[in-house]
Design a protein around this motif. Structure first.
Motif, PDB file in Angstrom:
ATOM      1  N   PHE A   1       0.823  -1.204   0.000  1.00 49.03           N
ATOM      2  CA  PHE A   1       0.000   0.000   0.000  1.00 49.03           C
ATOM      3  C   PHE A   1       0.862   1.261   0.000  1.00 49.03           C
ATOM      4  O   PHE A   1       0.721   2.130  -0.860  1.00 49.03           O
ATOM      5  CB  PHE A   1      -0.935   0.010   1.209  1.00 49.03           C
ATOM      6  CG  PHE A   1      -2.016  -1.022   1.144  1.00 49.03           C
ATOM      7  CD1 PHE A   1      -3.066  -0.897   0.248  1.00 49.03           C
ATOM      8  CD2 PHE A   1      -1.991  -2.130   1.964  1.00 49.03           C
ATOM      9  CE1 PHE A   1      -4.063  -1.846   0.170  1.00 49.03           C
ATOM     10  CE2 PHE A   1      -2.978  -3.091   1.906  1.00 49.03           C
ATOM     11  CZ  PHE A   1      -4.014  -2.951   1.010  1.00 49.03           C
TER      12      PHE A   1
ATOM     13  N   ARG B   1      -7.188   2.220   4.052  1.00 45.97           N
ATOM     14  CA  ARG B   1      -7.226   0.897   3.430  1.00 45.97           C
ATOM     15  C   ARG B   1      -6.530  -0.143   4.296  1.00 45.97           C
ATOM     16  O   ARG B   1      -7.033  -1.247   4.504  1.00 45.97           O
ATOM     17  CB  ARG B   1      -6.588   0.945   2.048  1.00 45.97           C
ATOM     18  CG  ARG B   1      -7.357   1.809   1.049  1.00 45.97           C
ATOM     19  CD  ARG B   1      -6.948   1.525  -0.369  1.00 45.97           C
ATOM     20  NE  ARG B   1      -7.364   0.180  -0.777  1.00 45.97           N
ATOM     21  CZ  ARG B   1      -7.127  -0.331  -1.987  1.00 45.97           C
ATOM     22  NH1 ARG B   1      -6.503   0.387  -2.888  1.00 45.97           N
ATOM     23  NH2 ARG B   1      -7.520  -1.543  -2.291  1.00 45.97           N
TER      24      ARG B   1
ATOM     25  N   SER C   1      -8.682  -0.826   7.433  1.00 45.45           N
ATOM     26  CA  SER C   1      -9.862  -1.639   7.156  1.00 45.45           C
ATOM     27  C   SER C   1      -9.516  -3.121   7.096  1.00 45.45           C
ATOM     28  O   SER C   1     -10.202  -3.960   7.696  1.00 45.45           O
ATOM     29  CB  SER C   1     -10.497  -1.192   5.835  1.00 45.45           C
ATOM     30  OG  SER C   1     -11.598  -2.013   5.503  1.00 45.45           O
TER      31      SER C   1
END
Length: 210
Positions: free
Chosen positions: A73, A192, A195
């Motif tokens: 990420f 992100r 989550s």
């Protein structure tokens, strides 16, 4: 997460302040909880308590860039963006067996583990101690409370001597004011990662309660 979304909605006007000045969205998030500022545990206080020793920004920043460049990420940030982000962190070395984060406390800083190992534990309401994870270099701890100043979900204790990068809400607000594109990228990537981690933790906690 509802608290975070509410902050974004309110922060959409005038950089988060009524008069259009510098953003204070994150450094004042504790007020949304109805908390007195004295209830918060800022990084400066925790650093003194656990004997953290400041390390150079060049050393810490190099470690941060190296680790995040390998993260699926965070590697979406360009090398130039990562270099700009370095200055918004503080860097420190922490001895083993120190509580960097404590469950249920109110604090509002985020930690990136640069070296060493950190245990992530939780005491369940029925008293069971659960080892949720052992953080490894590159892992992020405490980002939820950075975003909303809510209480901590878990307890994070150093298992070895660790080097860490710390971002507090004042630094995030400064980033939003001076480099809003970078701040938006960071917050989106954190959301992100958060989550996915919450889903994994929820599954583990549910399984342990059966």
């Amino acid at each position: 997460m509802k608290n975070v979304l509410g902050l974004f909605k309110r922060g959409g006007r005038s950089n988060g302040t009524p008069d259009g000045g510098d953003s204070l969205m994150f450094s004042t998030a504790f007020m949304e909880q109805g908390l007195d500022a004295g209830m918060l545990v800022p990084w400066d206080a925790r650093a003194v308590e656990i004997g953290a020793r400041r390390i150079g920004a060049s050393q810490g920043g190099k470690l941060l860039r190296s680790l995040w460049s390998k993260d699926r990420f965070m590697s979406r940030l360009s090398p130039e963006a990562m270099e700009r982000m370095e200055r918004f962190f503080e860097y420190a070395s922490v001895p083993p067996d120190r509580d960097v984060i404590r469950q249920d406390e109110y604090s509002n800083f985020m930690v990136v583990l640069l070296s060493g190992s950190v245990a992530v534990d939780r005491v369940q309401p029925w008293g069971e101690h659960v080892r949720l994870a052992e953080a490894r270099p590159g892992d992020i701890l405490g980002e939820m409370s950075l975003l909303d100043s809510g209480s901590r979900f878990s307890h994070c204790i150093t298992l070895t001597e660790c080097e860490i990068a710390v971002m507090d809400p004042q630094a995030l607000d400064e980033m939003m004011t001076n480099d809003p594109g970078l701040a938006a990228s960071l917050i989106g990537l954190l959301a992100r990662k958060l989550s996915l981690r919450l889903r994994a933790v929820s599954a583990r906690v549910t399984e342990s309660g059966r």
